[in-house]
Design an enzyme around this catalytic site. Structure first.
Site, PDB file in Angstrom:
ATOM      1  N   GLU A  79     -15.999  42.150 -42.689  1.00 52.20           N
ATOM      2  CA  GLU A  79     -15.131  43.121 -42.028  1.00 52.20           C
ATOM      3  C   GLU A  79     -14.825  42.761 -40.581  1.00 52.20           C
ATOM      4  OE1 GLU A  79     -13.582  45.749 -43.232  1.00 52.20           O
ATOM      5  OE2 GLU A  79     -14.319  45.370 -45.249  1.00 52.20           O
ATOM      6  N   GLU A 109     -34.405  34.048 -54.662  1.00 49.61           N
ATOM      7  CA  GLU A 109     -35.085  34.527 -53.452  1.00 49.61           C
ATOM      8  C   GLU A 109     -36.485  33.935 -53.301  1.00 49.61           C
ATOM      9  OE1 GLU A 109     -37.328  38.656 -54.111  1.00 49.61           O
ATOM     10  OE2 GLU A 109     -35.172  38.816 -54.442  1.00 49.61           O
TER      11      GLU A 109
END
Length: 317
Positions: free
Chosen positions: A81, A112
């Site tokens: 954004e 992960e």
């Protein structure tokens, strides 16, 4: 063995499976309501991370977001954004998501667990960068590898977790710990811990943009007009900041070739396009800095208060 608070059982929600839909939602909402206060307690440390990031970006260094699963996805959303909202140049904030782009839409839980992959992701980190590791449990191996590589490179390292005893805290210069406690559903860290991470990221990135001068008062000055809505927003922002009417705002944008900051300086200071651009260059590229150069009193008055704005001048060619 240490168990993160996010994985302990919540005594307030043990009967959640016996409730109707409204009852379930009320319990979840009551837990969510605890998050803002937990974030507030972590703001002093987060402010230090903001200062480090501002220094890094001013020195043409990079801010790195690192995470796995939900944490990494929140980081992607936050960083995506910033270019349209604040005109941030590509690559200034980089996101390293365990499992790569495919992990945005498909669970890659095993990714992960690779500390070497985290180290490899930050192989090009340099001194002066900032590495922000997001791990609700405070123990994700991928994030550990990234923080280790960042520290070895001379970067400032930051951990965002929900565990005050996070094992990865020793790898971080700053530990932004948001103590959200046990989740409504045990171990589901996309809930309170995830909400906390989103609040931390939104606060962090917005504060960085404000401190870099990419706003005038609470108005965006570097918004990228990539669609009709954002193009119209430029005219609206000019009117809100200067008190000028739509016609004068559009004329100012035309005179400055669509440069919102130059148009705003033109309207607030009553100058021409060339002088507005020169003032921006001399004032560090910010509207407030440009007004300090042109007429210091203009920068000190209450921004956006049309009653104090000089009547807009007719844009000069």
């Amino acid at each position: 063995m240490h168990h993160p608070p996010t994985e302990t059982r919540n005594p307030r929600t043990t009967g959640i499976d016996r409730l109707d839909a409204l009852g379930v939602l009320r319990l979840i909402n009551a837990e969510d309501a605890l998050v803002p206060a937990a974030v507030a307690a972590a703001l002093p440390v987060l402010a230090r991370a903001v200062d480090a990031a501002v220094d890094a970006l001013r020195a043409d260094r990079t801010v790195h977001y690192v995470g796995a699963g939900s944490s990494g996805r929140y980081a992607v959303l936050d960083a995506a954004e910033l270019p349209p909202t604040y005109g941030l140049e590509p690559g200034r904030i980089r996101v390293h998501l365990a499992g790569g782009q495919a992990a945005l839409t498909t669970a890659a839980e095993g990714a992960e667990d690779s500390e070497p992959a985290g180290r490899a992701a930050l192989a090009d980190a340099t001194a002066g960068d900032v590495v922000i590791g997001l791990a609700a449990s405070g123990r994700t191996p991928y994030v550990a590898g990234a923080l280790t590589a960042g520290r070895a490179a001379g970067a400032t390292t930051v951990l965002v977790s929900s565990d005050p005893r996070a094992p990865l805290a020793d790898l971080a210069d700053l530990h932004v710990c948001v103590e959200t406690g046990p989740e409504a559903i045990t171990g589901s860290t996309r809930m309170k811990a995830g909400t906390a991470q989103k609040l931390v990221l939104h606060g962090f990135s917005t504060a960085v943009m404000v401190r870099l001068g990419r706003t005038w008062s609470n108005l965006m000055t570097d918004v990228a007009a990539g669609n009709r809505k954002l193009t119209a927003r430029k005219t609206t922002l000019l009117g809100q900041a200067s008190g000028a009417g739509p016609e004068a705002c559009r004329a100012a944008l035309t005179a400055t070739g669509g440069d919102l900051k130059a148009a705003l300086v033109l309207l607030l200071a009553g100058t021409g396009p060339a002088e507005a651009r020169e003032a921006l260059a001399a004032g560090g590229g910010t509207v407030r800095g440009a007004l300090d150069v042109l007429r210091p009193a203009a920068a000190r008055r209450c921004p956006g208060d049309a009653a104090h704005a000089r009547p807009p001048a007719r844009p000069q060619p």
